[in-house]
Design an enzyme around this catalytic site. Structure first.
Site, mmCIF file in Angstrom:
data_model
loop_
_atom_site.group_PDB
_atom_site.id
_atom_site.type_symbol
_atom_site.label_atom_id
_atom_site.label_comp_id
_atom_site.label_asym_id
_atom_site.label_seq_id
_atom_site.Cartn_x
_atom_site.Cartn_y
_atom_site.Cartn_z
ATOM 1 N N LYS A 169 0.873 -1.213 -0.090
ATOM 2 C CA LYS A 169 0.176 0.001 -0.107
ATOM 3 C C LYS A 169 0.801 1.309 0.114
ATOM 4 O O LYS A 169 0.442 2.298 -0.701
ATOM 5 C CB LYS A 169 -1.086 0.170 1.230
ATOM 6 C CG LYS A 169 -2.034 -1.089 0.965
ATOM 7 C CD LYS A 169 -2.965 -1.436 2.107
ATOM 8 C CE LYS A 169 -3.852 -2.539 2.001
ATOM 9 N NZ LYS A 169 -4.724 -2.594 3.082
ATOM 10 N N GLN B 132 -4.939 -2.318 9.079
ATOM 11 C CA GLN B 132 -4.925 -3.486 8.564
ATOM 12 C C GLN B 132 -5.698 -4.756 9.318
ATOM 13 O O GLN B 132 -5.161 -4.788 10.522
ATOM 14 C CB GLN B 132 -3.378 -3.812 8.191
ATOM 15 C CG GLN B 132 -3.194 -5.072 7.454
ATOM 16 C CD GLN B 132 -3.666 -4.956 5.873
ATOM 17 O OE1 GLN B 132 -3.773 -3.787 5.399
ATOM 18 N NE2 GLN B 132 -3.873 -6.094 5.526
ATOM 19 N N ASP C 54 -11.534 1.948 3.089
ATOM 20 C CA ASP C 54 -11.874 0.605 3.084
ATOM 21 C C ASP C 54 -13.148 0.316 2.569
ATOM 22 O O ASP C 54 -13.756 -0.657 2.443
ATOM 23 C CB ASP C 54 -11.468 -0.083 4.365
ATOM 24 C CG ASP C 54 -9.861 -0.794 4.209
ATOM 25 O OD1 ASP C 54 -9.372 -1.233 3.121
ATOM 26 O OD2 ASP C 54 -9.505 -1.027 5.225
HETATM 27 N N1 GUN Z 1 -7.237 -7.260 5.274
HETATM 28 C C1 GUN Z 1 -7.760 -8.007 4.082
HETATM 29 N N2 GUN Z 1 -8.240 -7.266 3.040
HETATM 30 C C2 GUN Z 1 -8.064 -5.907 3.601
HETATM 31 C C3 GUN Z 1 -8.571 -4.806 3.187
HETATM 32 O O1 GUN Z 1 -9.086 -4.705 2.058
HETATM 33 N N3 GUN Z 1 -8.331 -3.818 4.311
HETATM 34 C C4 GUN Z 1 -7.832 -3.860 5.296
HETATM 35 N N4 GUN Z 1 -7.624 -2.813 5.960
HETATM 36 N N5 GUN Z 1 -7.578 -4.998 5.771
HETATM 37 C C5 GUN Z 1 -7.787 -6.002 5.077
#
Ligand code: GUN
Length: 287
Positions: free
Chosen positions: A53, A97, A122
């Site tokens: 990211k 996350q 998200d």
């Molecule tokens: N863990 C797995 N997929 C995601 C996501 O799209 N966003 C976040 N924050 N954590 C995740």
């Protein structure tokens, strides 16, 4: 042999577009889009996702902030970090996350509810999931949004099609079904308790798989000429990564298929960049 739905190629286009728009925003006096990522603990897969990211942020010209909390930091410390980022006007997108470390009394749902809906890149906050279910979304969840973008790029329309979604998670299955529905597909959601699964999956013009089981979907479950989208990322004991679809045999039968890796994964990150740009523009009254 199926055509590939290449997340690598389509995400590169999407990132290019975000980079251009970011340069224009900054050139016109806007502030640089800023994404804050919170990582609790040291889960290796989460560390890789967070690093990817940040790399994407660099690539499109965003500022990115990383906040690492020790595994035992606790829910209160995590929530106070979220509150601080909510209140910081120079931060446009906030995400934590997932998953949070097991066995430490973290409450993922409470963390998702704590993030300001306007910074919720998200799109996990109930306000944003509610808007999505009403067909009037503010932010779309990144993975399902990436699937829609892959289909759009390949000029695969969903209107009137039989779309079968395997998996009912809040992150992928449910919002995926809502997006396909909004695109006028006839949508069926299947899950671990579904009976006669193969009968249903064989009806699918478009089969979207997010069950988290390596090579779960086999050729006998797929209609000749179907579009097969594999959201799964499974790490095998030999360290290799594979999807939820048995790629080699299903690719013989499908018209289109996503590879793993290089399918949905890169799209998810590109859509996160789109959402962050959108959050920055919304905050500046420019969207
Ligand atoms: N863990 C797995 N997929 C995601 C996501 O799209 N966003 C976040 N924050 N954590 C995740």
């Amino acid at each position: 042999m199926a055509n590939l739905l290449s997340g690598k190629a389509v995400s590169a286009k999407a990132l290019g577009s975000v980079a251009t728009q970011t340069a224009e925003l900054v050139a016109s006096g806007g502030s640089q889009p800023t994404l804050a990522v919170i990582l609790v603990g040291e889960d290796p897969a989460s560390q890789i996702y967070v690093r990817n990211k940040h790399r994407a942020c660099e690539q499109v010209g965003f500022h990115s902030l990383e906040f690492k909390l020790p595994v035992h930091a606790g829910q209160a410390a995590l929530l106070s970090r979220v509150e601080e980022l909510n209140a910081n006007a120079s931060v446009h997108g906030v995400l934590c996350q997932m998953p949070l470390p097991k066995g430490y009394d973290y409450d993922e749902s409470a963390v998702q509810r704590a993030i300001s809906p306007g910074k919720d890149v998200d799109a996990f906050h109930p306000y944003n999931t509610g808007l999505l279910s009403l067909g009037m979304p503010q932010f779309l969840p990144c993975t399902p949004m990436g699937v829609m973008e892959l289909l759009r790029d390949a000029a695969i329309p969903l209107a009137g099609k039989e779309v079968v979604v395997l998996g009912r998670s809040n992150i992928v299955g449910k919002p995926m079904a809502l997006l396909a529905l909004a695109a006028d597909a006839t949508v069926t959601i299947c899950h671990s308790r579904t009976k006669a699964l193969a009968q249903i999956t064989r009806r699918a013009d478009v089969l979207i798989v997010a069950v988290g089981k390596p090579r779960f979907v086999t050729a006998d479950m797929v209609q000749e000429g179907a579009v097969v989208v594999d959201v799964g990322v499974n790490r095998l004991s030999d360290g290799k990564v594979c999807g939820d679809v048995d790629f080699d045999t299903v690719a013989e039968k499908a018209a289109w298929i996503t590879p793993v890796p290089g399918g949905c994964g890169p799209m998810t990150i590109a859509m996160l960049m789109q959402n962050t740009l959108r959050a920055a523009k919304l905050a500046q009254g420019d969207a």
